[in-house]
Structure formats: structure tokens, C-alpha cells
Design an enzyme around this catalytic site. Sequence first.
Site, mmCIF file in Angstrom:
data_model
loop_
_atom_site.group_PDB
_atom_site.id
_atom_site.type_symbol
_atom_site.label_atom_id
_atom_site.label_comp_id
_atom_site.label_asym_id
_atom_site.label_seq_id
_atom_site.Cartn_x
_atom_site.Cartn_y
_atom_site.Cartn_z
ATOM 1 C CB CYS A 1 74.287 42.191 51.466
ATOM 2 S SG CYS A 1 73.168 40.378 52.721
ATOM 3 C CE1 TYR B 1 69.397 55.995 35.575
ATOM 4 C CE2 TYR B 1 68.204 55.737 36.828
ATOM 5 C CZ TYR B 1 68.696 55.120 35.732
ATOM 6 O OH TYR B 1 68.939 54.549 34.955
ATOM 7 N N PRO C 1 57.935 60.559 24.454
ATOM 8 C CG PRO C 1 56.293 61.157 25.328
ATOM 9 C CD PRO C 1 56.939 61.025 23.135
ATOM 10 N N GLY C 2 59.146 58.947 27.784
ATOM 11 C CA GLY C 2 58.945 58.368 28.523
ATOM 12 C C GLY C 2 58.352 58.461 30.271
ATOM 13 N NE ARG C 3 62.898 60.808 33.436
ATOM 14 C CZ ARG C 3 63.799 59.792 33.955
ATOM 15 N NH1 ARG C 3 63.713 59.707 35.510
ATOM 16 N NH2 ARG C 3 65.018 59.233 33.503
ATOM 17 C CE1 TYR D 1 63.561 54.749 31.457
ATOM 18 C CE2 TYR D 1 62.896 57.113 32.185
ATOM 19 C CZ TYR D 1 63.130 56.543 30.680
ATOM 20 O OH TYR D 1 62.969 56.780 29.756
HETATM 21 C C1 LIG Z 1 64.877 56.750 26.960
HETATM 22 C C2 LIG Z 1 64.818 57.386 26.034
HETATM 23 C C3 LIG Z 1 63.417 57.738 25.213
HETATM 24 C C4 LIG Z 1 62.792 58.184 26.482
HETATM 25 O O1 LIG Z 1 63.293 59.442 27.798
HETATM 26 P P1 LIG Z 1 62.679 59.233 29.030
HETATM 27 O O2 LIG Z 1 62.988 60.956 28.948
HETATM 28 O O3 LIG Z 1 62.037 58.784 29.990
HETATM 29 O O4 LIG Z 1 61.444 60.445 27.618
HETATM 30 C C5 LIG Z 1 63.216 58.553 24.239
HETATM 31 N N1 LIG Z 1 63.797 57.929 23.221
HETATM 32 C C6 LIG Z 1 65.129 57.520 23.448
HETATM 33 C C7 LIG Z 1 65.963 56.976 21.968
HETATM 34 C C8 LIG Z 1 65.242 57.037 24.612
HETATM 35 O O5 LIG Z 1 66.314 56.137 24.672
#
Ligand SMILES: *Cc1c(COP(=O)(O)O)cnc(C)c1O
Length: 417
Positions: A342, A316, A274-276, A371
Amino acid sequence: MDHFTYINGQLHAEDVALERIAKEVGTPFYCYSTATIARHYQVFAEGFKDIKATICFAVKANSNLAVLKTLANLGSGADCVSMGEIMRALKVGIKADKIVFSGVGKTRAELKYALEAGIMQFNVESEPELNALNEVAIELGSTAPIAFRVNPDIDAGSHDKISTGRKGDKFGIQWEKAHEMYEIASNMEGIDVQGVSIHIGSQLSDLNPFERAFEKVAGLVRSLKEAGHDIKRLDLGGGLGIPYNSEEIPHPAEYAKMTIAATKGLDCELVFEPGRLIVGNAGVLVTAAIYEKYTSDRKFLIVDAAMNDLIRPTLYDAHHEIVAVKEGDPAKRPVDIVGPICETGDIFAKRRLLPQVREGDLLAIRSAGAYGAVQSSGYNSRPIIPEVLVNGSEYAIVRRRETYAEMLGKDQIPEWL
Ligand SMILES: *Cc1c(COP(=O)(O)O)cnc(C)c1O
């Protein structure tokens, strides 16, 4: 749930007024909340506490060392997509055996670095990459632990630019080729087949595509095991979304329940990236109004942040809530909030309802923790803006503002000029 709230009419990050930070640091700046990062990590982890699972934060969402260190201290691993990200993860003390290396274009130099570091898993995305990794490993006299990232051909249903698991996307091994690739890999001296991985996209607001993908990949794990492959790890990627606007996002607990059911009986360790979800709502971008500009049919509010600081709306079509840092006038009117760059695309929001904002007044662009800063650039010769981390009643600058001297100092004029 986040820790950006109004106290006495002033938007705070935890116990610190954003206005105070703005006075001391200047605008624009990113501000992150430790409590929100921790809470999101813990809520996600809680869902998997009864099974064998490793959470590898997707470093590309926010790679600031202080943010990574906060997560490292909570026990997080790291999902990295470059050598630089692996360096960051190692630097904050994330153990190599909790690092996954993803991405379609890992170079030999990067593979070598990761192999020497002893990472947990390479998520291999093509046969040429497999060959390169095998060669690099043999040269080093070691073996590379791999999972193939397979492309399950499932549409994540999110924005086109962040859907990654469809047949035409550049990611992963074609589904129909999976068995053949595992066969090839299992006969390679430098390769140790350990797992299967997928990642179908980002900002998913529905469990259904996940469920279909997870059930499909669980079937693949079973058939690979039947074919004699020792699959001990299943990496299910990231992608669970966050509410930027009024989207209904499934709770991580529901995601966990569905995931555990879809992968039941596989006898595999699960890996998540997980990232976001972890950092998205843990950050705001604070910006000051420069001018209000009126045309016959529009009101523009020109602010000091721009698409080079936060490109998500431009790239996006992303929606970000934008609020006045000082709770103002309840009477609101529609304005287009734009940056100074600009480019016509340098727009944060169109026809957004805001109270009267005067020159110098502060706005917070919410949900900017993922992001955001990582995608910033110096376009229009704008210095990279600072990042601040709040923890209770304290805050620290965790990346300082680039100076003009640094910006100009990177260029070199050749002698013949
Ligand atoms: C970007 C990415 C993530 C994270 O995605 P989220 O939507 O931020 O959770 C996880 N795995 C891979 C391989 C990614 O490219």
C-alpha cells in the site's frame, strides 16, 4: 556476463530451471548463480594479479553466508560496515587479517569486537572515532591498525544517494584536514597508522571520476610519506558499476589498468572493496503474477514481490530488466509492474514491454544480486523471502522463508494489556 539463460524456452540459473525452484520453494524468492559470482570475482582479481592487492568483498551488497562462503573459497577478504557483518565474514572462514572495517558510526562495542578479532584495518572517518578507537585499544592493551578514509571531493556522477565522495557527503575526513589527522594519529599510543582509504560512490559507469580520485589520493600518499608516515596500504574502495539496462560499463580489466597506472610507484599494497560488481548480475528475484488490472489508460501487472523485497526501484529509481521465465509470445505490450504494498512507490517498472502474462506466470527481475535481499524488510507484515543458491545442476535454499509464526513471535504484548 551471467549464467541466467533460456534452455528450451525456460529461464535457467546455470542448469536449473527457475520454474522448478519456484514449484519447490514458492514465490517470491531470490536466486543466485555460483558460476556468475565466481566469474565476476575472478575477472576482477585477474586485473591485479601482477601487483600486491587484496580484494575485500563489500559484505553489505549481499551478506548471505553461502554467498560469502563462495567468495571466501575464492580467496576474497571482506569489507564490513558493522559488527554483524564482521561476524558473518569470520563465520565463513574469512581470516581477520583480510577484513576491513568501514563506516561513519562504528560504536565502541563494535570497535572492541573488531580489535579483539584482529582485523586488518579500521577505516577511520572522523576525529571522535579516532579518539574512541585509541581509548578502546589502550584499554585492551593493543594497537589498532588504521587508514583514514579521506573525502577527495570528487563527484562520482552516479545517483545522488550513492555518491559518497563529495565535500557535503557525510563520509571521510575532510581533504584539507588529512595531514593534521595523520599527525595526531601518529602520536597516539593505541593507533598504528598504516594506510589511506577512499570510496567515492557506487554504480560508477565512467572511469574518469575514479582516475581523478586515485591520482589525487596517490598525491596524498606521497606527501604523507614525505612527512614521515609509513603508508603501506592504499584502499581504493568499490563502486565499479554493472549494466542494469544498456549502460556501457568499463570492463574490470580497463579499471585495473587505469588504477595501476594512477598508483604507480607508490610502493603500497592496494585494497579493493567491490560489492555490486561481484554479485549484482549474479542474482534474480523470481516473482509470480497475481492479477492484471486495467484502467482507462494503463495496464498494471500486480506481482507477489514488492518494494519490501527489492527496494532499489523505489529508493534509487533503479532500472531492473524484467523478463518472463517462460519464453512467451513475441508480441509484447507495455505494462506497469507493481507489487501489492500500500504505497504508490511500490513499482518495479513503468510501461515495460512484456508478453501476455497470466495469473501464476513467473517473472524474473534481473540484476538483483546486490543490495536486494540485504535491504529487504517485513513491511506490510510480509515474511522475509528465501534465497536460493544454484551451483551447476544443484541448488540449495541458503535462507529459508520466514514463517508467520516467526514474524508474529518477535512482538511482545506487555502485561498491562
Ligand atoms: C558500499 C561500499 C562499497 C561497495 O560499493 P559497490 O558499489 O557495491 O562496489 C565499498 N566500500 C565502502 C566503504 C562502501 O560503503
